[in-house]
Enzyme design. Structure first.
Site, PDB file in Angstrom:
ATOM      1  N   GLU A 141    -100.947  -9.343  46.873  1.00 51.66           N
ATOM      2  CA  GLU A 141     -99.816  -8.415  46.998  1.00 51.66           C
ATOM      3  C   GLU A 141     -98.450  -9.090  46.919  1.00 51.66           C
ATOM      4  OE1 GLU A 141    -101.977  -5.037  49.741  1.00 51.66           O
ATOM      5  OE2 GLU A 141    -101.094  -6.725  50.777  1.00 51.66           O
TER       6      GLU A 141
HETATM    7  C1  TNX Z   1    -104.370  -4.914  52.024  1.00 59.69           C
HETATM    8  S1  TNX Z   1    -106.578  -6.725  51.502  1.00 59.69           S
HETATM    9  C2  TNX Z   1    -103.989  -6.192  52.389  1.00 59.69           C
HETATM   10  C3  TNX Z   1    -103.521  -6.421  53.766  1.00 59.69           C
HETATM   11  C4  TNX Z   1    -103.509  -5.170  54.582  1.00 59.69           C
HETATM   12  C5  TNX Z   1    -104.724  -4.363  54.281  1.00 59.69           C
HETATM   13  C6  TNX Z   1    -104.869  -3.146  55.130  1.00 59.69           C
HETATM   14  C7  TNX Z   1    -105.419  -7.692  51.288  1.00 59.69           C
HETATM   15  C8  TNX Z   1    -105.738  -8.956  50.691  1.00 59.69           C
HETATM   16  N1  TNX Z   1    -104.181  -7.308  51.627  1.00 59.69           N
HETATM   17  O1  TNX Z   1    -102.246  -7.006  53.723  1.00 59.69           O
HETATM   18  O2  TNX Z   1    -103.476  -5.521  55.919  1.00 59.69           O
HETATM   19  O3  TNX Z   1    -104.682  -3.968  52.936  1.00 59.69           O
HETATM   20  O4  TNX Z   1    -106.111  -2.552  54.929  1.00 59.69           O
END
Ligand code: TNX
Length: 542
Positions: A333
């Site tokens: 992300e």
């Molecule tokens: C996605 S899964 C994220 C996290 C969040 C999560 C909540 C991932 C690698 N990144 O930053 O906490 O969703 O479900």
């Protein structure tokens, strides 16, 4: 739980643990024997001395380490032998054929064990202490649920007779705890390690850094923890682990054959680091501390050399504190970082991990970046068609499977679950169980799968009781997918075996979700579980 590879029941072989029992070990198994005795003493009230096999004292529980330990039992299983299922007594003894894989079916390997229960005694044989430890956890499950009591209970301590020969399907079986969104102290983390070890999970991934908090002391950049650790979601006080705290977690886990996988999430998810060191920010300005739950807005400046000094220092210190082979770089992300800068950043960060002697693990967003030897992608997608990950596997990457819509323990069970998310859907116990890591992602064959991991993100999880509520009863489902031969996979047998664990959790004071999918025994022991003060009351008994 998880289902063993092979079980050969012997109805005439039941063993009753009596006050005069002793544990005999050869010296290399001493630590496992001490731990096993420690699990059994409180409820039985028996002294259970641990003695060397060389000592003259007769012991009736024997743990033997044998480097050449072989899985030498008749290959028929309970199903082919036509033996009666044992569900009525012990929640069911699963059956299975041989493990997937390399055809080397006689060696117990790094983690396998053989457990023999006869009327005369109990013996665990393994080639390694880890194997003995897993065998000891199985032994614990063969005793009545009252063994989980912390005070003496009047009980007949009978274990069903027979032989179990057992080895894992995948070498990596884990859970992740996000200690960044909400901070959890050392005691909570140690208890989480105990929960993993019960179900033969052998990795604890700690998500140590995120926008809302930096949780590990770094001597060369002290403000990371001191400033960056002082916040958490919702505005609470946060916290961080000193080097000694972290060492304590690592050592406690190691004794339970659990490897800690530290994650420093880069280049995104770094607001807390930028608050502490504004020079790492692209605009060289400190952002306000962040206590919300959005993702994807922060990143360290990929164009500034100081960023790489920071990354090298942090990874170097964390690697030096971590005996395990893995260093998790995050990589998820980083929405604001242009693709080219992201690639360049990851290439350098991966090289910095390699320079510490560790192996790179990262979320599957790393897939399109440069390959480095041995690297491992943690796949958290919700759709098994992922050409980037399949291509990275063709270039040699291995994969840890954490599919968001099956393995994410922060997802709600049902619409009325008081905490948790639902962006990847609702995950009831059956959904957590019904998938196959060996064929889940197109182009990622079982040979490229290192294992499975169940992540628990903690935006809405604030207490140990809430961690447990989200873990149980789904964690054993993921553990079984990682450990058990595919041939044992069977929802209806799984749910009845799982049901037998409700009274164990209740007796042990472990909070769990009394899922309506599971045929819990109708009269669970009425032993109070711990209170769940925040934020909404959670039911702890079915
Ligand atoms: C996605 S899964 C994220 C996290 C969040 C999560 C909540 C991932 C690698 N990144 O930053 O906490 O969703 O479900």
């Amino acid at each position: 739980m998880p289902a063993p590879e092979r079980v050969l029941p012997d109805p005439d072989g039941d063993f009753t643990l009596t006050p005069d029992a002793a544990l005999r070990i050869d010296p290399a198994g001493r630590d496992v024997a001490d731990q096993l005795a420690g699990w059994l003493r409180p409820a039985t009230g028996f002294p259970l001395p641990v003695t060397d096999t060389a000592d003259p004292v007769e012991g009736r529980l024997t743990l033997t380490l044998s480097p050449t330990a072989a899985a030498d039992i008749p290959t028929q299983d309970t199903r082919s032998a036509g033996a009666a299922p044992r569900d009525a007594r012990d929640g069911g003894t699963p059956t299975g054929g041989t493990r997937d894989g390399d055809g080397d079916d006689d060696a117990l390997g790094d983690e396998g064990y053989r457990l023999d229960v006869t009327a005369a005694g109990v013996r665990i044989v393994a080639a390694t202490p880890a194997g003995l430890f897993h065998g000891a956890q199985t032994l614990r499950q063969l005793l009545p649920a009252a063994v989980e009591s912390t005070t003496p209970v009047a009980e007949r301590w009978v274990m069903p007779g027979g032989t179990v020969v057992d080895r894992p399907r995948f070498p990596y079986r884990g859970a992740m705890l996000d200690v960044a969104r909400h901070f959890f102290g050392v005691r909570d983390v140690l208890r989480v390690v105990d929960h993993l070890a019960r179900y033969k999970l052998n990795h604890l991934h700690l998500h140590l850094t995120d926008d809302q908090g930096w949780r590990i002391a770094v001597d060369s950049w002290p403000r990371l923890a001191e400033v960056g650790g002082a916040t958490e979601v919702g505005g609470g006080p946060g916290g961080w682990y000193t080097r000694d705290d972290y060492r304590r977690i690592v050592a406690y886990a190691a004794r339970r054959h659990v490897t800690v996988v530290p994650e420093i999430d880069l280049p995104g998810h770094t607001n807390a680091a930028l608050v502490a060191y504004p020079e790492l920010a692209p605009d060289k300005t400190a952002p306000p501390p962040y206590t919300g739950t959005e993702v994807g807005f922060s990143y360290v400046d990929p164009a500034d050399e100081r960023t790489y000094a920071f990354v090298a220092d942090v990874l170097g210190e964390v690697a030096a504190l971590t005996p395990g082979p893995w260093l998790h770089l995050g990589g998820d992300e980083a929405f604001k970082v242009p693709a080219e800068s992201y690639r360049a950043f990851v290439a350098r960060a991966q090289a910095l991990v390699a320079a510490t002697g560790k192996t790179v693990v990262g979320w599957h967003q790393l897939a399109p970046t440069e390959h480095v030897d041995g690297r491992v992608l943690q796949w958290w997608g919700t759709n098994g068609d992922d050409p980037d990950t399949a291509e990275a596997v063709r270039r040699g990457a291995r994969v840890i499977l954490s599919p968001g819509n099956h393995a994410y323990l922060d997802m709600k069970y049902a619409p009325d679950t008081p905490i948790g998310h639902d962006w990847a859907g609702l995950i009831d116990v059956r959904r957590a169980y019904e998938w196959d890591p060996g064929s889940h992602v197109q182009g990622v064959p079982a040979e490229a799968v290192l294992g499975v991991e169940a992540p628990l993100w903690t935006e809405s999880v604030t207490t140990l009781a809430e961690i447990e509520y989200m873990f149980f009863p789904r964690l054993p489902a993921v553990a079984e997918l990682g450990w058990s031969p595919r041939e044992t996979h069977d929802w209806s047998r799984f749910r009845s075996r799982l049901a037998a664990h409700g009274p164990r959790w209740t007796t042990a004071g472990i909070t769990f979700h009394p899922s309506p999918e599971i045929p819990w025994p109708s009269t669970p022991p009425q032993i109070p579980t711990q209170p769940t003060p925040h934020p909404a009351p959670i039911t702890t008994t079915p």
